[in-house]
Write an enzyme that holds these catalytic residues in place. Structure first.
Site, PDB file in Angstrom:
ATOM      1  CB  SER A  53      -0.925   0.023   1.095  1.00 45.55           C
ATOM      2  OG  SER A  53      -0.173  -0.171   2.410  1.00 45.55           O
ATOM      3  N   GLY A  55       4.847   3.389  -0.596  1.00 45.11           N
ATOM      4  CA  GLY A  55       6.311   3.323  -1.126  1.00 45.11           C
ATOM      5  C   GLY A  55       6.434   2.470  -2.310  1.00 45.11           C
ATOM      6  CD  GLU A  78      -2.045   1.617   5.034  1.00 43.21           C
ATOM      7  OE1 GLU A  78      -2.015   2.663   5.543  1.00 43.21           O
ATOM      8  OE2 GLU A  78      -0.837   1.369   4.327  1.00 43.21           O
ATOM      9  CG  ASP A 113       0.994  -8.578  12.535  1.00 42.42           C
ATOM     10  OD1 ASP A 113       1.734  -7.868  11.655  1.00 42.42           O
ATOM     11  OD2 ASP A 113       1.251  -9.175  13.758  1.00 42.42           O
ATOM     12  CB  ALA A 143       9.175  -0.172   6.117  1.00 44.56           C
ATOM     13  CE1 TYR A 241      17.801   3.053   5.435  1.00 47.77           C
ATOM     14  CE2 TYR A 241      19.283   1.572   4.037  1.00 47.77           C
ATOM     15  CZ  TYR A 241      18.222   2.058   4.514  1.00 47.77           C
ATOM     16  OH  TYR A 241      17.086   1.148   3.991  1.00 47.77           O
ATOM     17  CE  LYS A 250      16.380  -2.112   4.518  1.00 43.81           C
ATOM     18  NZ  LYS A 250      15.266  -2.443   3.876  1.00 43.81           N
ATOM     19  CB  VAL A 281      10.104  11.574  -1.262  1.00 44.48           C
ATOM     20  CG1 VAL A 281       9.278  12.132   0.121  1.00 44.48           C
ATOM     21  CG2 VAL A 281      11.179  12.721  -1.608  1.00 44.48           C
ATOM     22  CB  THR A 282       9.118   6.153   1.415  1.00 44.25           C
ATOM     23  OG1 THR A 282      10.008   6.072   1.869  1.00 44.25           O
ATOM     24  CG2 THR A 282       9.422   5.931  -0.326  1.00 44.25           C
TER      25      THR A 282
END
Length: 409
Positions: A53, A55, A78, A113, A143, A241, A250, A281-282
């Site tokens: 939903s 990014g 959501e 979930d 994320a 990061y 990661k 941009v997320t």
């Protein structure tokens, strides 16, 4: 009916409400930006997108539907409309489902979930009952701030921290009047089990659990392919990061890909990869210190040659489906970020970074673009939307149509 005028009220980069009409128009734009389909007519491959939903997960869903003609399931988490509007992802999902139906794509969206086994059971049942009991592709794009382990009930929380020492960096903020400011912020280093907690949430554990769960139900098709979406980023942001707690997660994700790739190759002739995407941009990236400044400067250097998430995910789908050769680096990763990390680009961004202040930032970064992109995450600043008119906020979650009544191309 619940109509009202919705204004873009925010706390920093976090907006309190979302605009349903803007979210719908944004999804329309993303769909229209996808090149013509590459697959032959007929039923497309069955795909599962986890994190569908927002990014890159949203881009993967739309690019898969419009480019590849996927069928299948999108999973996200959501919030429904209530006292406030629904989340932007709620409205984007409704809009994506509407377009999918118009184009004859059979996709079911599940809200819940993704870390829990109850959702895995629901997905497995749907695959068996509605999609012929086989899954061709799984895109993992999650994320999240926390995860509950289904076996133990332990709750893990992810953190954005450097490792070993404090990290001081420039960051971009906007004051109450919308004026940009470049400030320095210092983030304390990870302590205790911060790294382990972050890896437990954002690493490859849940991705592997999904694969195991579906394999145990004999739902993986021959040649099944899975990709987890990831990011490496610039040396300018590496300390917070790639070399920080999130970077440890990661690295675990990439190690999981190698394990899964070997396993899937032996069992179903399939494969697993990570896809290293480029900056965008997320809602997740704006929370990371320095990333907003970096992305605005990157746009200042590249302008319209930046490849947006839909463009990147079209490339990924083309590689996964064989429309283009699968192009992997030495560590088995699909690299969609080469244009961002090109030495000339990074040198130009670094030069701007070193001289960026509150006085110079408007000359160095494309702040109008950045501000619009942040607003668009919540359905604002979308051309063609009348923000002075009341909008219907009570948009229902999409219910799949019966298989024999789908609208076809």
């Amino acid at each position: 009916m619940s109509e009202r005028v919705i204004a873009p009220k925010s706390r920093g980069f976090l907006f309190l409400d979302s605009h349903p009409d803007g979210c719908r128009q944004l999804v329309d734009e993303m769909w229209q930006a996808v090149p013509a389909p590459v697959t032959a007519e007929g039923e497309g491959p069955v795909a599962l997108v986890i994190g569908s939903s927002a990014g890159y997960g949203l881009a993967a869903t739309i690019a898969g539907l419009a480019r590849v003609g996927i069928r299948g399931i999108g999973v996200c988490f959501e919030k429904a409309p209530g006292r406030r509007t629904g989340t932007a992802g709620w409205y984007r999902t409704a809009a994506t489902a509407r377009l999918a139906q118009q184009h004859g794509r059979d996709i079911v969206f599940l809200n819940g979930d993704a870390f829990g086994d109850a959702m895995k059971e629901q997905v497995a049942d749907l695959l068996a009952e509605r999609f012929g009991g086989r899954l061709d592709f799984l895109i993992y794009s999650v994320a999240a701030p926390r995860r509950t382990d289904p076996d133990t009930g332990d709750v893990y929380a992810s953190v954005l921290k450097p490792v070993s020492s404090p990290y001081t960096t420039k960051t971009l903020v906007f004051d109450a009047d919308g004026a940009p400011e470049v400030k320095e912020v210092t983030t304390a280093p990870a302590e205790g089990d911060d790294i382990e907690q972050t890896v437990a949430v954002m690493g490859g554990t849940d991705w592997e659990r999904w694969i195991t769960f579906l394999a145990d139900r004999s739902l993986l098709a021959d040649g099944f392919t899975t990709a987890a979406l990831s990011y490496i980023g610039s040396p300018l942001t590496a300390a917070i990061y790639r070399q920080g707690t999130i970077g440890a997660a990661k690295a675990h994700l990439e190690a999981t890909a190698r394990t899964l790739d070997e396993r899937l190759g032996k069992t179903v002739g399939g494969r697993a990869v990570t896809s290293v995407n480029a900056a965008a941009v997320t809602q997740s990236s704006t929370a990371i210190p320095g990333i907003a400044l970096y992305t605005g400067l990157l746009r200042g250097v590249l302008g319209d040659t930046m490849v947006n998430p839909v463009g990147q995910l079209v490339e990924l789908w083309d590689q996964l489906t064989g429309a283009r050769p699968l192009d992997l680096d030495d560590e088995g990763r699909v690299r969609l970020d080469t244009w961002e990390l090109a030495p000339a680009v990074q040198d130009a961004v670094a030069a701007r970074w070193s001289t960026a202040t509150s006085d110079t930032i408007t000359e160095l970064a494309d702040l109008d673009w950045f501000s619009d992109e942040v607003h668009r995450l919540y359905g604002f600043s979308v051309p063609g939307v009348d923000y002075t008119a009341p909008a219907e906020t009570d948009v229902p979650w999409p219910v799949p149509t019966a298989l024999d009544t789908r609208v076809c191309d």
